[in-house]
Design a protein around this motif. Structure first.
Motif, PDB file in Angstrom:
ATOM      1  N   ARG A   1      10.285 -19.902   0.482  1.00 51.95           N
ATOM      2  CA  ARG A   1       9.144 -19.100   0.041  1.00 51.95           C
ATOM      3  C   ARG A   1       8.548 -18.307   1.199  1.00 51.95           C
ATOM      4  N   ALA A   2       8.482 -18.928   2.384  1.00 53.06           N
ATOM      5  CA  ALA A   2       7.932 -18.228   3.547  1.00 53.06           C
ATOM      6  C   ALA A   2       8.818 -17.055   3.952  1.00 53.06           C
ATOM      7  N   GLN A   3      10.145 -17.237   3.909  1.00 53.42           N
ATOM      8  CA  GLN A   3      11.058 -16.154   4.276  1.00 53.42           C
ATOM      9  C   GLN A   3      10.890 -14.960   3.334  1.00 53.42           C
ATOM     10  N   VAL A   4      10.816 -15.239   2.035  1.00 54.86           N
ATOM     11  CA  VAL A   4      10.671 -14.159   1.062  1.00 54.86           C
ATOM     12  C   VAL A   4       9.310 -13.479   1.198  1.00 54.86           C
ATOM     13  N   ALA A   5       8.259 -14.259   1.426  1.00 55.83           N
ATOM     14  CA  ALA A   5       6.925 -13.681   1.589  1.00 55.83           C
ATOM     15  C   ALA A   5       6.857 -12.782   2.816  1.00 55.83           C
ATOM     16  N   ASN A   6       7.528 -13.182   3.903  1.00 56.37           N
ATOM     17  CA  ASN A   6       7.581 -12.333   5.097  1.00 56.37           C
ATOM     18  C   ASN A   6       8.307 -11.028   4.812  1.00 56.37           C
TER      19      ASN A   6
END
Length: 282
Positions: free
Chosen positions: A175-180
């Motif tokens: 989720r963090a990778q996609v949000a970035n």
């Protein structure tokens, strides 16, 4: 190629730098201002003879790759880097290459971090510079090419990329990778490399496509996380991030609490990395 302008520009920029500006020891008394030619050559990963000939107006035309190394070694701003390319007979850097020119302000901070892992990343998760501690922790990111230069792309396409995180953290990291990437996409636009990366991952990875549809947006690096290292085992680290004004690059610093087992593991990693470097030089 304007040999006179190139030689004078290189000399002026070299003389404007002091050893402490590039994390070099002052050394013995200096007869000339600024850095020595051999110091610039070493920072730019070129021979002293080659660099000297450039300053003496008799060197061959440097390649674009060589100019990028010189720009980094001399801590040039983006405008100075563009000027360097032009007087050397090359087209000014494209938007893409401008994104990969390391911000001098971040590089100055990185130069002073030699006892903890630190690296400079683009907003697509591409590693531009790593200090030796970061290489010891994550491996050498310079081996990657194409879309694989992006840690975001590797996270969704290379199972080995996830091995450094405990399995329980994989969903949160996804989720963090996609949000970035969503944040970078918003800044650069759909026609940018960020847009190409999104479209590629949407076609090839169902997990990414599902997460992308959630529209979560965040430049999230500040964190407490556990990393799994194949030689020293799990390490608990705090991550802190320093962004450039335009949010295109990030200095990521990882630290361990002093006087803990995790801090000792980082010290062990530093020793292991130094040993490998020494063996490679032999």
């Amino acid at each position: 190629m304007d040999r006179v302008a190139l030689a004078d520009f290189l000399r002026r920029r070299r003389e404007a730098l002091q050893p402490e500006d590039v994390a070099l020891p002052p050394g013995p008394r200096r007869r000339t201002p600024g850095l020595r030619r051999e110091e610039v050559a070493s920072l730019a990963l070129m021979s002293t003879d080659y660099y000297t000939r450039l300053e003496q107006r008799r060197g061959p035309q440097p390649s674009a790759q060589m100019l990028a190394s010189l720009a980094r070694a001399l801590r040039l701003t983006s405008d100075e880097r563009t000027y360097l390319y032009r007087i050397a007979g090359h087209h000014a850097p494209t938007t893409l290459s401008a994104h990969t020119h390391v911000a001098p302000a971040l590089l100055r901070v990185l130069d002073r971090l030699d006892d903890t892992p630190a690296m400079i990343l683009t907003d697509l998760g591409e590693t531009l510079v790593q200090n030796p501690m970061a290489i010891a922790l994550f491996g050498d990111a310079s081996r990657h090419t194409g879309f694989a230069r992006s840690a975001i792309y590797r996270w969704f396409t290379d199972p080995a990329e996830r091995s450094i995180y405990p399995e329980a953290d994989h969903e949160r990291q996804s989720r963090a990778q996609v949000a970035n990437l969503r944040a970078a996409h918003g800044l650069r636009g759909p026609g940018s490399r960020a847009g190409e990366l999104v479209r590629t991952l949407q076609r090839t990875n169902a997990e990414f496509a599902e997460l992308w549809d959630r529209h979560e947006v965040a430049q999230r690096f500040e964190d407490h996380k556990t990393l799994l290292h194949p030689e020293v085992g799990p390490i608990e680290l705090d991550c802190q991030a320093l962004f450039t004004e335009d949010q295109s690059q990030t200095l990521l610093v990882l630290t361990a609490t002093p006087r803990t087992e995790d801090h000792e593991k980082l010290s062990l990693l530093a020793a292991l990395g130094l040993n490998r470097f020494t063996e490679a030089e032999v």
